[in-house]
Design an enzyme around this catalytic site. Structure first.
Site, PDB file in Angstrom:
ATOM      1  N   ASP A 186       0.834  -1.190   0.000  1.00 56.36           N
ATOM      2  CA  ASP A 186       0.000   0.000   0.000  1.00 56.36           C
ATOM      3  C   ASP A 186       0.881   1.258   0.000  1.00 56.36           C
ATOM      4  OD1 ASP A 186      -2.479   1.236   0.035  1.00 56.36           O
ATOM      5  OD2 ASP A 186      -3.244  -0.107   1.591  1.00 56.36           O
TER       6      ASP A 186
ATOM      7  N   ASP B 220     -10.268   2.587  -3.557  1.00 56.46           N
ATOM      8  CA  ASP B 220     -10.867   1.338  -3.077  1.00 56.46           C
ATOM      9  C   ASP B 220     -12.286   1.142  -3.603  1.00 56.46           C
ATOM     10  OD1 ASP B 220      -8.559   1.429  -1.663  1.00 56.46           O
ATOM     11  OD2 ASP B 220      -9.477   1.197   0.315  1.00 56.46           O
TER      12      ASP B 220
HETATM   13  C1  GLA Z   1      -5.979   0.895   1.368  1.00 54.82           C
HETATM   14  C2  GLA Z   1      -6.015  -0.136   0.249  1.00 54.82           C
HETATM   15  C3  GLA Z   1      -7.051  -1.192   0.567  1.00 54.82           C
HETATM   16  C4  GLA Z   1      -6.711  -1.852   1.898  1.00 54.82           C
HETATM   17  C5  GLA Z   1      -6.580  -0.807   2.993  1.00 54.82           C
HETATM   18  C6  GLA Z   1      -5.991  -1.369   4.257  1.00 54.82           C
HETATM   19  O1  GLA Z   1      -7.160   1.622   1.438  1.00 54.82           O
HETATM   20  O2  GLA Z   1      -6.290   0.480  -0.971  1.00 54.82           O
HETATM   21  O3  GLA Z   1      -7.101  -2.137  -0.458  1.00 54.82           O
HETATM   22  O4  GLA Z   1      -5.516  -2.580   1.762  1.00 54.82           O
HETATM   23  O5  GLA Z   1      -5.748   0.262   2.602  1.00 54.82           O
HETATM   24  O6  GLA Z   1      -5.922  -0.392   5.249  1.00 54.82           O
END
Ligand code: GLA
Length: 656
Positions: free
Chosen positions: A205, A292
């Site tokens: 990430d 996301d």
């Molecule tokens: C980000 C990523 C997600 C997930 C979260 C975890 O938002 O894009 O896919 O891994 O972090 O905190």
């Protein structure tokens, strides 16, 4: 399931810090470009696509995030693994079991070794000098025939430390103990995860580079060490693209050293930021193309769009990643099977990773039936790795066509994006099949077959996606259009001069800030990059009034590599300045190289000039390079250049 709190992103970007950042960050000159010696357009005769890592086909499996966020634990993960094996889904390819955020306790200060939160992963409580270890956990998965994946961040801190402050599973301890990300520890952590703990897959990430702004409320309240952001989520020109890329390259190098057998997967999770949609393919095996996914139809559209027009940037070993699946939740739960099937069909068609992310232990059988559609999985996992190309485009309905195997078969998806029935007429030419000859369609959901010639009308239910396997008489019986084989293409230099934001991606109401934000804006760079069957800006390919259904749309000062896997003998194209070019004055030239040797070139052409025929003898050449040069490079906007009908043909029947 808790979502990000409204407005939480605002707290990390106060105006003062923005001003400081603008002064401190260098603006990269040529985003996404790999410099090859002094002239990036010089043909190298060597495949420059990334061959590291083990993702020959898009990764499949399960990820904990959409199911549990940070409230993940060993029973939940092993429960999912058990269902995958027992249901037969593992045999169909779902073999990666990936733990997302929430697994860590702290970074031990005596030796900087990461410690696992053993109250949720009891098998990791191995004790001894190491303190804790995931080896028993990965051993268990490996014994089940599965692979194990873990999550980390490229910065010092992870996303949960900014966005899940209520979580019981945040890293604990001092500021330094809570720095669980890779920054400053790349080799140590990668060795720990891959050599000692036995993981096979890492998702990395990027919140650590974006959200821990010095002096911000978050940093002060939580006592984090601030980092002048290298990624500004709302400003590509205040994002240090090269620094972000460089950090992921360092991880890639550490992985190669830790796993010289190439048996690893590197998943870059920079959410479409930092121009990753352009360079992700050169560094990792998959790269997130957007923010996301949430369990809403419009979020699914947004994420789909972020990857759907990027076919030329993906191929075997490297995949656009529109995020894990949200099947099983809200708009995609068992009461919404039309939507669940659409979500799955679309991900399959564009070679997205198929990572399930709901609590499989409690899932209804109907959803397992969606995920277990073996023919759709075969479409996704086709080893030629050609991402589907959007052949008909509108905000209401789309037609996506994907070449399978050697091109004798195609998969085609008819997709109704809207909430009312959509009339969709499928034409033979959408499939690059000939009029007048029968075309057989096999419905990969209903399994019914139908035959038509020339065109066939359908009415799609709201949100419905029909997917067929199609066979018929190919337009090029023994040849292939390059736009049919995007998986054999590597865009080495795409000619973009400044990273521009892609305005074509569905703009949903922001799931986190709603209408309190200033509105949904284009946010992902990559606009103007090379496209199959369209110009880089999504227009019809057209030279001096002559339109082309097939071809590659590029910018001047670009270099594209094509593997001549099928051993074709001739490359043919009609080339020229595209009628849509905003640069109306520069002259450009087209060049074809084979294994590094110049085989053919066009005269200098300008806007309005008729298409020039380019023919190159590529017999025995394994690697073709297509270069477009603009003599006045750098001073003006790039010219939109069209490789119309560009195709590979056998020697004897080289005509169209
Ligand atoms: C980000 C990523 C997600 C997930 C979260 C975890 O938002 O894009 O896919 O891994 O972090 O905190």
């Amino acid at each position: 399931m808790p979502h990000r709190r409204s407005g939480s992103r605002e707290l990390v970007r106060p105006a003062l810090i923005r001003a400081l950042m603008a002064a401190a960050l260098a603006v990269p000159a040529v985003p996404g470009i790999v410099l090859a010696g002094t002239d990036p357009l010089a043909a190298t005769g060597r495949w420059e696509g990334n061959t590291s890592g083990g993702a020959r086909t898009p990764p499949m499996g399960w990820n904990s995030w959409n199911a549990f966020r940070t409230e993940v634990d060993e029973a939940k993960v092993m429960g999912a693994a058990g269902v995958l094996v027992d249901s037969g889904l593992a045999k169909l390819g779902y073999n990666h079991i990936n733990i997302d955020d929430g697994w860590w306790l702290k970074r031990r200060q005596s030796d900087a070794r990461l410690q696992i939160r053993t109250n949720i992963f009891p098998s990791a409580a191995t004790g001894g000098a190491a303190g804790s270890s995931f080896k028993p956990f990965t051993d268990k998965l490996h014994a089940m025939g599965l692979k194990a994946g873990l999550y980390t961040d490229i910065g010092r801190n992870a996303c949960s430390q900014a966005y899940d402050l209520h979580s019981p599973n945040l890293p604990q301890g001092t500021t330094a103990e809570r720095e669980v990300g890779l920054e400053g520890h790349v080799e140590q952590d990668i060795n720990l995860y891959f050599k000692e703990w036995g993981f096979d897959y890492i998702k990395i990430d990027a919140c650590g580079l974006a959200d821990f702004v010095p002096g911000s409320k978050l940093v002060k309240d939580q006592q984090y060490r601030g980092l002048a952001p290298l990624i500004d989520r709302s400003a590509i020109n205040r994002t240090d693209i090269n620094a972000v890329r460089g950090r992921y390259e360092a991880v890639s190098a550490a992985l190669k050293a830790a796993r010289p057998d190439n048996d690893y997967v590197l998943s870059i999770c920079a959410w479409g930021m930092a121009n990753v949609r352009t360079w992700g393919k050169d560094v990792g095996n998959l790269w997130r193309t957007s923010s996301d996914i949430t369990p809403s139809w419009t979020s699914m559209l947004h994420n789909f769009d972020s990857a759907a027009k990027r076919a030329l940037y993906a191929g075997p070993g490297h995949w656009n990643d529109p995020d894990i699946l949200h099947i099983g939740h809200e708009d995609f739960d068992a009461n919404h099977l039309v939507e669940a099937r659409s979500h799955f069909s679309l991900w399959a068609m564009i070679n997205a990773p198929l990572l399930v992310s709901y609590d499989l232990r409690n899932g209804p059988a109907s959803l397992l039936g969606v995920l277990g559609n073996a023919e759709l999985i075969r479409v996704n996992q086709d080893r030629s790795g050609h991402q589907g190309v959007v052949t008909y485009d509108s905000s209401d309905a789309q037609i996506i066509v994907k070449t399978l195997g050697d091109g004798r078969r195609k998969a085609v998806a008819l997709f109704n994006r809207g909430a009312t029935p959509a009339p969709v007429i499928l034409l033979a030419r959408h499939l690059k099949l000939s009029d007048g000859a029968p075309i057989v369609l096999k419905d990969l959901w209903s399994k019914k077959t139908l035959t038509f010639t020339d065109e066939q009308a359908f009415t799609l239910a709201p949100h419905e996606t029909l997917v067929f396997e199609a066979t018929g008489k190919r337009q090029l019986e023994n040849g292939v259009y390059l736009s049919e084989i995007p998986g054999s293409i590597n865009v080495v230099v795409d000619g973009t001069r400044q990273a521009e934001l892609d305005p074509t991606i569905h703009r949903m109401i922001d799931p986190w800030s709603g209408t309190r934000s200033s509105g949904s804006r284009p946010q992902y760079a990559g606009w103007g990059g090379a496209q199959a069957d369209a110009t880089p800006f999504g227009q019809t390919l057209q030279i001096a009034g002559q339109a082309f259904d097939s071809g590659l749309g590029v910018l001047s000062n670009s270099r594209i590599q094509v593997r001549n896997d099928a051993g074709h003998a001739v490359l043919m194209a009609s080339v020229g300045v595209d009628d849509s070019s905003a640069n109306v004055s520069d002259a450009i030239k087209f060049y074809v190289y084979g294994d590094g040797k110049l085989l053919s070139e066009s005269p200098a052409v300008t806007l309005g000039g008729k298409a020039n025929q380019v023919t190159a003898n590529i017999k025995g050449r394994k690697l073709i390079e297509l270069v477009v040069r603009d003599a006045r490079s750098g001073t003006t906007r790039p010219v939109v250049a069209t490789w119309g009908d560009v195709r590979l043909m056998p020697g004897s029947s080289a005509s169209h």
